[in-house]
Design an enzyme around this catalytic site. Structure first.
Site, PDB file in Angstrom:
ATOM      1  N   PRO A  88       0.825  -1.224   0.000  1.00  0.00           N
ATOM      2  CG  PRO A  88      -0.198  -1.194   2.086  1.00  0.00           C
ATOM      3  CD  PRO A  88       0.595  -2.061   1.159  1.00  0.00           C
ATOM      4  NE  ARG A 153      -8.636  -5.643 -20.504  1.00  0.00           N
ATOM      5  CZ  ARG A 153      -8.756  -4.484 -21.113  1.00  0.00           C
ATOM      6  NH1 ARG A 153      -7.829  -3.555 -20.923  1.00  0.00           N
ATOM      7  NH2 ARG A 153      -9.757  -4.231 -21.923  1.00  0.00           N
ATOM      8  CG  ASP A 168      -9.372  -0.747 -22.441  1.00  0.00           C
ATOM      9  OD1 ASP A 168     -10.372  -1.308 -22.881  1.00  0.00           O
ATOM     10  OD2 ASP A 168      -8.292  -1.316 -22.176  1.00  0.00           O
TER      11      ASP A 168
HETATM   12  N1  ADE Z   1      -0.834  -5.152   0.090  1.00  0.00           N
HETATM   13  C1  ADE Z   1      -1.717  -4.740   1.029  1.00  0.00           C
HETATM   14  N2  ADE Z   1      -2.465  -3.739   0.576  1.00  0.00           N
HETATM   15  C2  ADE Z   1      -2.078  -3.485  -0.707  1.00  0.00           C
HETATM   16  C3  ADE Z   1      -2.469  -2.559  -1.699  1.00  0.00           C
HETATM   17  N3  ADE Z   1      -3.420  -1.659  -1.491  1.00  0.00           N
HETATM   18  N4  ADE Z   1      -1.839  -2.603  -2.880  1.00  0.00           N
HETATM   19  C4  ADE Z   1      -0.859  -3.496  -3.107  1.00  0.00           C
HETATM   20  N5  ADE Z   1      -0.439  -4.387  -2.209  1.00  0.00           N
HETATM   21  C5  ADE Z   1      -1.041  -4.395  -1.010  1.00  0.00           C
END
Ligand code: ADE
Length: 249
Positions: A88, A153, A168
């Protein structure tokens, strides 16, 4: 294109790779996914992959040794393959990043679990960090699947229609225009007349205008980076003026 996915839960990938487009891409040789269980590279009888954080605090941290060992065993120590950490804290994944990754014939994805990675994985092993959005998943596996799906894709031959990815949503920086198919009337709801006209130039103009209008309404943030002609910019300014006038009436 080949993905090497490093994970503690390879089972998560099984059914998504066995359905639909991903399955077909694998069968036709356009996609290869190699799953590597990080635990197989952990030392000791218990093959431990996590440990307590230095400095205290809650949660566990993914140990560096098994992750380095796994990646180096598969890719070698000197490699030009992008090594992407799913976290994240990474740059936010979007169509642009998908295009970027689709330029490579091989990409490695490392999926985290626990509270996070030992920082040395981030600093000395990964070459990129990607987040699929501002929320926290229980691990990087679902994020890795999102990346594989969006990237594959874009590779030639994966979509039945080679122009499929051009229109897209997000491809040209705009959301996509509305689609309709048969029947021409459903429960009293019709199809825009222009789509039945057979006039391709008019259809193209209508689609472009719809894409612009839709993006302006739903995702105005995207317009700042979209490629627009002078005329389109003027038209959007006019839309905005009309709208402001309407709401101040
Ligand atoms: N691992 C935990 N949350 C994540 C996210 N939002 N994006 C990528 N990997 C993650």
């Amino acid at each position: 294109m080949r993905f090497d996915i490093f994970t503690l839960f390879p089972g998560i990938f099984e059914s998504p790779l066995r359905e639909s487009m991903l399955k077909r891409s694998i069968e036709s040789g356009l996609l290869e996914v190699q799953l590597h269980n990080i635990r197989d590279y952990a030392e000791g009888r218990h093959q431990v992959t996590d440990d307590y954080p230095y400095g205290g605090g809650g949660g566990m941290v993914m140990k560096p040794e098994p992750v380095f060992a796994a990646v180096e065993a598969v890719l070698g120590v000197e490699t030009t393959t992008p090594i992407v950490l799913l976290t994240p804290q990474g740059r936010v994944f979007n169509q642009q990043v998908a295009f970027e990754l689709a330029q490579h014939d091989r990409v490695a994805l490392i999926c985290g679990r626990y509270e996070g990675f030992d920082e040395r994985i981030r600093e000395h092993l990964a070459t990129d960090e990607i987040s699929i959005g501002d929320y926290v998943l229980t691990g990087g596996e679902l994020a890795a699947l999102v990346v594989v799906d969006a990237v594959i894709r874009l590779r030639p031959g994966v979509l039945g229609d080679p122009t499929g990815a051009i229109d897209d949503s997000h491809a040209g920086g705009l959301l996509e225009y509305p689609h309709y198919t048969r029947p021409p009337e459903f429960r009293g709801w019709g199809v825009p007349e222009v789509l039945l006209s057979g006039d391709h130039a008019r259809v193209d103009r209508w689609r472009r205008e719809q894409a612009l209008r839709r993006t302006w309404l739903r995702r105005p943030d995207l317009l700042e980076r979209a490629e627009l002609t002078e005329a389109e910019q003027a038209w959007l300014r006019q839309l905005t003026q009309e709208w402001t006038r309407k709401i101040s009436e």
